[in-house]
Design an enzyme around this catalytic site. Sequence first.
Site, short mmCIF file in Angstrom:
data_model
loop_
_atom_site.label_atom_id
_atom_site.label_comp_id
_atom_site.label_asym_id
_atom_site.label_seq_id
_atom_site.Cartn_x
_atom_site.Cartn_y
_atom_site.Cartn_z
N ARG A 43 -11.28 1.52 9.59
CA ARG A 43 -10.94 0.15 9.95
C ARG A 43 -12.16 -0.60 10.47
NH1 ARG A 43 -5.16 1.75 10.70
NH2 ARG A 43 -3.93 -0.08 11.19
N ARG B 70 10.56 -4.33 10.12
CA ARG B 70 9.62 -4.00 11.21
C ARG B 70 9.54 -5.15 12.18
NH1 ARG B 70 4.16 -1.43 8.75
NH2 ARG B 70 3.34 -2.71 10.44
N LYS C 281 0.83 -1.21 0.00
CA LYS C 281 0.00 0.00 0.00
C LYS C 281 0.87 1.26 0.00
CE LYS C 281 -2.23 0.31 3.64
NZ LYS C 281 -3.01 0.08 4.83
N ARG D 296 10.42 -7.62 3.69
CA ARG D 296 10.24 -6.16 3.66
C ARG D 296 11.32 -5.43 4.46
NH1 ARG D 296 4.32 -3.77 4.69
NH2 ARG D 296 4.48 -4.67 6.77
N ARG E 293 -1.95 -10.89 12.34
CA ARG E 293 -2.33 -9.60 11.74
C ARG E 293 -3.15 -9.81 10.47
NH1 ARG E 293 3.01 -7.20 10.51
NH2 ARG E 293 1.93 -5.56 9.39
P1 AMP Z 1 -0.66 1.81 11.02
O1 AMP Z 1 0.49 2.74 10.78
O2 AMP Z 1 -1.80 2.01 10.06
O3 AMP Z 1 -0.22 0.36 11.12
O4 AMP Z 1 -1.27 2.20 12.46
C1 AMP Z 1 -0.48 2.17 13.62
C2 AMP Z 1 -1.38 2.16 14.85
O5 AMP Z 1 -2.16 3.36 14.88
C3 AMP Z 1 -2.41 1.04 14.88
O6 AMP Z 1 -1.89 -0.15 15.45
C4 AMP Z 1 -3.49 1.65 15.77
O7 AMP Z 1 -3.13 1.58 17.13
C5 AMP Z 1 -3.47 3.10 15.36
N1 AMP Z 1 -4.43 3.39 14.26
C6 AMP Z 1 -4.13 3.71 12.97
N2 AMP Z 1 -5.26 3.92 12.25
C7 AMP Z 1 -6.30 3.74 13.12
C8 AMP Z 1 -7.71 3.78 12.99
N3 AMP Z 1 -8.30 4.03 11.81
N4 AMP Z 1 -8.46 3.54 14.09
C9 AMP Z 1 -7.90 3.27 15.28
N5 AMP Z 1 -6.56 3.19 15.47
C10 AMP Z 1 -5.75 3.41 14.42
#
Ligand code: AMP
Length: 215
Positions: free
Chosen positions: A88, A162, A13, A127, A173
């Site tokens: 989400r 990561r 993505k 990755r 996940r």
């Molecule tokens: P990401 O970088 O998208 O993997 O997000 C990192 C962390 O941010 C996730 O594990 C959540 O704790 C939080 N997070 C990101 N987007 C959301 C969302 N739409 N709703 C709730 N928590 C989020």
Amino acid sequence: MNIIFVAPPAAGKGTQSNLLVEKYGLAHISTGDLLREESNSGSELGNKLKVELTTGKLISDEIVINLLKNRLMKDDIKNGFILDGYPRSLEQARLLEGILDELNMKIDHVLYLDMDKELAMHRALGRLTCPKCGKGYNKYEEVMKPKVDGKCDDCHVDLECRSDDNEETFNTRFDTYINNTQPLLDYYKERELLTVIDNSGTPEETFNKIKEVII
Ligand code: AMP
């Protein structure tokens, strides 16, 4: 042109978002990034988020939608945006609809980058990311390998993987993602916004398919 990107972990993505930003001048809005920025800002909310983000659990809808709304009011989204990591859940999709109505905006496309778990796992395990510029690489994919093993082509610093890109965590996940995402895909399909993009080829092939849809 406003796009929501929906994709399982390690679907590329980030790579596709960068290509869209370059070609169409879209703003890339990642709620994960917004939350990390806030958590590093030293604000009271930021300090609270710092603790919560380490647990990997979702942050409350209210906090995320407020950060997102503020971001959507900035000038740089005049050419449109790519929303990454949001919504989400169905509740978040509904909240988003409300905010976009308020701001007189709408979503034009919801793109789902479809791939099977084995391939996603393979990509996740290969990755690598540059800690300095954020550029992504993959040691298992010819077209995404760094020129020098383990080093960023541009910054020449050591690439990192990561901590959650290991086999066990990835399995969880991926499964959680698919279960949570299906209702969202149904929601956008009903609204005739959803396009499923076959993501089993190279990043370039996927990008060509995306361009066909959004033109
Ligand atoms: P990401 O970088 O998208 O993997 O997000 C990192 C962390 O941010 C996730 O594990 C959540 O704790 C939080 N997070 C990101 N987007 C959301 C969302 N739409 N709703 C709730 N928590 C989020």
